[in-house]
Scaffold this motif. Structure first.
Motif, PDB file in Angstrom:
ATOM      1  N   GLY A 101      40.318  48.956  76.152  1.00 24.71           N
ATOM      2  CA  GLY A 101      39.304  48.459  75.243  1.00 24.71           C
ATOM      3  C   GLY A 101      38.475  47.305  75.771  1.00 24.71           C
ATOM      4  O   GLY A 101      37.598  46.803  75.065  1.00 24.71           O
ATOM      5  N   ALA A 102      38.721  46.882  77.009  1.00 29.03           N
ATOM      6  CA  ALA A 102      37.978  45.743  77.566  1.00 29.03           C
ATOM      7  C   ALA A 102      36.605  46.149  78.089  1.00 29.03           C
ATOM      8  O   ALA A 102      35.755  45.290  78.327  1.00 29.03           O
ATOM      9  N   GLY A 103      36.398  47.453  78.298  1.00 29.77           N
ATOM     10  CA  GLY A 103      35.091  47.919  78.746  1.00 29.77           C
ATOM     11  C   GLY A 103      35.039  48.444  80.155  1.00 29.77           C
ATOM     12  O   GLY A 103      33.954  48.767  80.655  1.00 29.77           O
ATOM     13  N   ALA A 104      36.199  48.563  80.829  1.00 26.12           N
ATOM     14  CA  ALA A 104      36.202  49.134  82.178  1.00 26.12           C
ATOM     15  C   ALA A 104      35.783  50.603  82.112  1.00 26.12           C
ATOM     16  O   ALA A 104      36.122  51.321  81.164  1.00 26.12           O
ATOM     17  N   HIS A 105      35.058  51.048  83.120  1.00 25.59           N
ATOM     18  CA  HIS A 105      34.642  52.446  83.161  1.00 25.59           C
ATOM     19  C   HIS A 105      35.780  53.347  83.618  1.00 25.59           C
ATOM     20  O   HIS A 105      35.842  54.525  83.258  1.00 25.59           O
ATOM     21  N   VAL A 106      36.695  52.789  84.412  1.00 26.08           N
ATOM     22  CA  VAL A 106      37.858  53.524  84.911  1.00 26.08           C
ATOM     23  C   VAL A 106      39.039  52.553  84.920  1.00 26.08           C
ATOM     24  O   VAL A 106      38.872  51.372  85.241  1.00 26.08           O
ATOM     25  N   LEU A 107      40.220  53.039  84.567  1.00 26.38           N
ATOM     26  CA  LEU A 107      41.439  52.247  84.690  1.00 26.38           C
ATOM     27  C   LEU A 107      42.364  52.913  85.693  1.00 26.38           C
ATOM     28  O   LEU A 107      42.670  54.102  85.570  1.00 26.38           O
ATOM     29  N   ALA A 125      30.635  59.325  88.937  1.00 28.39           N
ATOM     30  CA  ALA A 125      30.908  59.834  87.590  1.00 28.39           C
ATOM     31  C   ALA A 125      30.315  58.908  86.533  1.00 28.39           C
ATOM     32  O   ALA A 125      29.730  59.364  85.541  1.00 28.39           O
ATOM     33  N   ARG A 126      30.443  57.617  86.732  1.00 25.85           N
ATOM     34  CA  ARG A 126      29.896  56.668  85.766  1.00 25.85           C
ATOM     35  C   ARG A 126      28.373  56.738  85.734  1.00 25.85           C
ATOM     36  O   ARG A 126      27.749  56.732  84.671  1.00 25.85           O
ATOM     37  N   ARG A 127      27.751  56.824  86.903  1.00 27.34           N
ATOM     38  CA  ARG A 127      26.287  56.873  86.952  1.00 27.34           C
ATOM     39  C   ARG A 127      25.765  58.165  86.326  1.00 27.34           C
ATOM     40  O   ARG A 127      24.768  58.155  85.601  1.00 27.34           O
ATOM     41  N   THR A 128      26.449  59.277  86.575  1.00 23.68           N
ATOM     42  CA  THR A 128      26.054  60.547  85.981  1.00 23.68           C
ATOM     43  C   THR A 128      26.130  60.477  84.471  1.00 23.68           C
ATOM     44  O   THR A 128      25.221  60.891  83.751  1.00 23.68           O
ATOM     45  N   SER A 129      27.243  59.930  83.960  1.00 22.50           N
ATOM     46  CA  SER A 129      27.433  59.811  82.524  1.00 22.50           C
ATOM     47  C   SER A 129      26.370  58.905  81.916  1.00 22.50           C
ATOM     48  O   SER A 129      25.808  59.202  80.860  1.00 22.50           O
ATOM     49  N   ARG A 130      26.071  57.809  82.584  1.00 21.13           N
ATOM     50  CA  ARG A 130      25.078  56.864  82.071  1.00 21.13           C
ATOM     51  C   ARG A 130      23.693  57.489  82.016  1.00 21.13           C
ATOM     52  O   ARG A 130      22.958  57.338  81.054  1.00 21.13           O
ATOM     53  N   HIS A 131      23.337  58.219  83.055  1.00 16.04           N
ATOM     54  CA  HIS A 131      22.009  58.818  83.109  1.00 16.04           C
ATOM     55  C   HIS A 131      21.874  59.956  82.102  1.00 16.04           C
ATOM     56  O   HIS A 131      20.799  60.173  81.537  1.00 16.04           O
TER      57      HIS A 131
END
Length: 243
Positions: free
Chosen positions: A209-215, A233-239
């Motif tokens: 819940g802290a906001g990390a994109h991956v743990l 993966a994070r950039r794809t999801s964001r875009h």
């Protein structure tokens, strides 16, 4: 024998995800397991003034700026000015580092070496003072970092995004092209607020819940390819969200 174009024909090789422009490392608790050193120093200091300092109280300081930590220790009964508290704790922890060496977290050195071999730029982004950060960097045994941003280099500490934004500016990279590795909720919030792909590797406190994109539970066995995949993966999801 399969005919050309049949279903069993070999598929073309997958293109690996691009490397991040930079990887930004937190120090205490992420690169080196020094949180216990800080807690021991805090406990001894509070007790020297007749107070008590519990493990639960110590956990509240994990990832915080040193000035804020000094204020909290004053509230716990330490009758010293904040700069003197910071200087004292830093001396105690630095002395342990100089005699005992860097207590690296599992996989941290190997991942740094892999990043350097791949030509990825790296920075140490810590709320510890610059002298201590340089001590840790100097004990790495190789040229591990292009840049050090320390607590006395920034106006606003973590959880403000300033330290990570400052690192990206100095490296000449867009935060969207960078990855940060953090162990504390405070650090995770700072990196995520800066727009950096944030990988949480918890140590003393949970990061849910802290906001990390991956743990990740550990850096052991992780490689540049793993970082690149998480970043892509994070950039794809964001875009996709903003499409």
């Amino acid at each position: 024998m399969s005919s050309p174009g049949s279903a069993s024909a070999s598929a073309p090789p997958l293109t690996p995800p691009p490397l991040p422009a930079a990887v930004l490392w937190d120090m205490d608790g992420t690169l080196v397991d020094t949180e216990g050193y800080w807690m021991d120093a805090e406990t001894a200091l509070v007790e020297s003034f007749g107070g008590t300092w519990t493990h639960e109280q110590a956990l509240t300081l994990v990832g915080s700026g040193l000035d804020r930590s000094g204020e909290i220790l004053q509230d716990a009964g330490v009758r010293m000015a904040v700069p003197d508290i910071v200087a004292h704790l830093t001396r105690v922890v630095a002395a342990r580092l100089s005699t005992e060496g860097n207590p690296f977290r599992p996989g941290a050195v190997e991942l740094l070496q892999d990043l350097r071999a791949a030509g990825v730029r790296t920075a140490l982004v810590t709320m510890s003072l610059r002298d201590m950060a340089l001590t840790v960097a100097g004990q790495m045994g190789f040229d591990a970092f292009d840049l050090v941003v320390a607590g006395d280099d920034v106006t606003r500490p973590k959880p403000f995004p300033d330290p990570y934004l400052q690192a990206c500016t100095a490296l000449g990279v867009d935060p969207d092209d960078a990855v940060a590795i953090e162990d504390s909720p405070t650090g995770v919030r700072a990196a995520a607020a800066a727009g950096v792909t944030t990988i949480g590797v918890p140590l003393m406190v949970p990061l849910d819940g802290a906001g990390a994109h991956v743990l990740w539970p550990t850096l052991a066995g992780r490689t540049t390819d793993d970082l690149s995949a998480a970043h892509a993966a994070r950039r794809t999801s964001r875009h996709e969200v903003h499409a």
